[in-house]
Design a protein around this motif. Structure first.
Motif, PDB file in Angstrom:
ATOM      1  N   GLY A 173       0.815  -1.210   0.000  1.00 58.51           N
ATOM      2  CA  GLY A 173       0.000   0.000   0.000  1.00 58.51           C
ATOM      3  C   GLY A 173       0.845   1.254   0.000  1.00 58.51           C
ATOM      4  O   GLY A 173       0.544   2.221  -0.718  1.00 58.51           O
ATOM      5  N   MET A 174       1.920   1.243   0.787  1.00 58.38           N
ATOM      6  CA  MET A 174       2.833   2.387   0.807  1.00 58.38           C
ATOM      7  C   MET A 174       3.470   2.589  -0.559  1.00 58.38           C
ATOM      8  O   MET A 174       3.581   3.721  -1.062  1.00 58.38           O
ATOM      9  N   ALA A 180       1.722   6.808  -6.718  1.00 60.05           N
ATOM     10  CA  ALA A 180       0.663   7.759  -7.054  1.00 60.05           C
ATOM     11  C   ALA A 180       1.125   9.191  -6.842  1.00 60.05           C
ATOM     12  O   ALA A 180       0.839  10.083  -7.661  1.00 60.05           O
ATOM     13  N   GLN A 181       1.850   9.440  -5.748  1.00 57.11           N
ATOM     14  CA  GLN A 181       2.360  10.786  -5.492  1.00 57.11           C
ATOM     15  C   GLN A 181       3.368  11.208  -6.560  1.00 57.11           C
ATOM     16  O   GLN A 181       3.419  12.378  -6.961  1.00 57.11           O
ATOM     17  N   ALA A 262      -5.770   7.350  -0.238  1.00 56.40           N
ATOM     18  CA  ALA A 262      -5.852   8.736   0.234  1.00 56.40           C
ATOM     19  C   ALA A 262      -4.466   9.359   0.340  1.00 56.40           C
ATOM     20  O   ALA A 262      -4.260  10.521  -0.038  1.00 56.40           O
ATOM     21  N   PHE A 263      -3.489   8.596   0.834  1.00 53.98           N
ATOM     22  CA  PHE A 263      -2.113   9.099   0.905  1.00 53.98           C
ATOM     23  C   PHE A 263      -1.586   9.429  -0.498  1.00 53.98           C
ATOM     24  O   PHE A 263      -0.839  10.393  -0.678  1.00 53.98           O
ATOM     25  N   LEU A 282       7.313   8.931   4.117  1.00 59.78           N
ATOM     26  CA  LEU A 282       7.669   7.911   3.149  1.00 59.78           C
ATOM     27  C   LEU A 282       6.768   7.959   1.919  1.00 59.78           C
ATOM     28  O   LEU A 282       7.208   7.689   0.798  1.00 59.78           O
ATOM     29  N   ALA A 283       5.490   8.307   2.125  1.00 62.75           N
ATOM     30  CA  ALA A 283       4.557   8.401   1.004  1.00 62.75           C
ATOM     31  C   ALA A 283       4.773   9.661   0.186  1.00 62.75           C
ATOM     32  O   ALA A 283       4.402   9.709  -0.990  1.00 62.75           O
ATOM     33  N   GLY A 284       5.346  10.697   0.811  1.00 62.11           N
ATOM     34  CA  GLY A 284       5.577  11.944   0.107  1.00 62.11           C
ATOM     35  C   GLY A 284       4.489  12.981   0.298  1.00 62.11           C
ATOM     36  O   GLY A 284       4.256  13.808  -0.594  1.00 62.11           O
TER      37      GLY A 284
END
Length: 382
Positions: A173-174, A180-181, A262-263, A282-284
């Motif tokens: 997921g991360m 995506a980011q 959402a992240f 970590l996700a940005g």
């Protein structure tokens, strides 16, 4: 080792997930693991029948601990007696050192030859460094989630530590959120904001009302935006009740896949201090950190040598996320800081560069659970 009777204690949600990853990795290595101890939904899915509700020991701050001290003392005794009677091949204690280390010390006294592994290094580098050398009496190895911790343990005279990485780094997921980011096209219309007031009830009580006023003032400054609130399932009902009066209504998210989605869409976040900040880094997702500190902990914090309480800041050795405590958690201030992170500009660019440095320093070659399992088997082989 083909069979293992494993005692494990994990009270927090994050600790429970780490423990489950470790068990899964041991089984992938052909070990038939029988579980015993304390854990939540993740470890229970692996076959653990918890001795009691793990939320009994998932407390934060001195005041909540003092209020429930008699029960905690009783739980320590119950856990020690049960583990000694179980006669495990190893004891794994995961985070929550005020509880787990007391159990480990007493179990080691009763079973001197029992290998004890501490998964998640206590923050001896931040406060109470005298704990590190004391740990050597009852901990054989520390599995560290942060890259600087093994050296800090050695400097302080603690037990040997090994950096196994953080489970978030290899989480599917991360990784989807990161991708995506990296590829999303940002627009100035309808930004996406995350509001995350904590994974503990005590955190939510201290932050949720001010978060609501903060996002209300943000709407007055930038116009409409989408507000998402990832939350742990056990707190969903209470959160819905407490945000019912917000003028900007958040969409509460509990499914892990929806959280990571959402992240991947978020422009900025307003978050309680804790592991969530590392997830965001970590996700940005640029964020600001808020923490309501009880009066006793505030006095303790003043004596801490660390310059920051936000893990991304400590890991990168620079300000990645701004931090606000107690009376400085002001709605107008939060609104303006969020606005600066949402808009393209120097503040957002600084956060993006800082988050990239966090990811660089935390990079590992394999999932944390696999490295942790090999470290446990190494301890047992000695």
């Amino acid at each position: 080792m083909s069979k293992m009777r494993l005692a494990i204690i994990a009270g927090e949600e994050s600790a429970d997930a780490l423990g489950a990853d470790l068990v899964q990795a041991l089984r992938k290595r052909g070990v038939d693991v029988s579980l015993f101890g304390v854990g939540g939904r993740h470890l229970q899915a692996e076959g653990l029948v918890s001795l009691f509700d793990p939320h009994d020991i998932a407390l934060m701050g001195l005041i909540p601990v003092l209020l429930r001290l008699p029960k905690l003392i009783r739980r320590i005794g119950e856990t020690v007696r049960a583990i000694v009677a179980f006669r495990p091949d190893a004891l794994i204690i995961v985070d929550n050192p005020d509880f787990t280390h007391r159990v480990a010390a007493r179990v080691r006294a009763a079973l001197p030859r029992l290998p004890v592994v501490n998964y998640v290094c206590p923050s001896v580098w931040a406060w109470r460094p005298q704990r590190a050398p004391k740990m050597k009496a009852y901990v054989d190895r520390v599995l560290c989630l942060l890259p600087f911790e093994p050296a800090e343990l050695a400097r302080l005279g603690g037990p040997p530590g090994v950096y196994v990485g953080h489970r978030l780094i290899s989480d599917a997921g991360m990784q989807a959120a990161q991708a995506a980011q990296a590829t999303r096209q940002r627009t100035n219309s309808s930004p996406v904001v995350l509001a995350m007031p904590g994974s503990r009830r005590s955190e939510i009580l201290g932050l949720v009302e001010r978060f609501g006023r903060g996002v209300e003032q943000l709407a007055e400054r930038i116009g409409p935006f989408e507000l998402l609130m990832p939350a742990v399932p056990r707190l969903e009902a209470e959160l819905r009740q407490r945000v019912a009066g917000w003028r900007v209504t958040p969409q509460i998210i509990t499914a892990p896949a929806d959280k990571w989605a959402a992240f991947g869409r978020a422009d900025a976040a307003l978050a309680a201090s804790g592991t969530t900040l590392l997830e965001l880094a970590l996700a940005g997702v640029p964020a600001i950190s808020c923490y309501q500190v009880d009066p006793i902990m505030l006095r303790v914090a003043e004596r801490m040598p660390m310059w920051s309480a936000a893990l991304p800041n400590i890991i990168a050795d620079r300000v990645v996320f701004d931090e606000y405590y107690n009376q400085m958690i002001r709605p107008g201030l939060m609104a303006r800081q969020l606005e600066a992170l949402i808009r393209d500009g120097a503040r957002r660019d600084m956060a993006l560069a800082g988050m990239a440095e966090v990811r660089r320093r935390m990079a590992v070659e394999r999932p944390a659970g696999e490295a942790a399992a090999d470290a446990v088997l190494d301890v047992l082989a000695k």
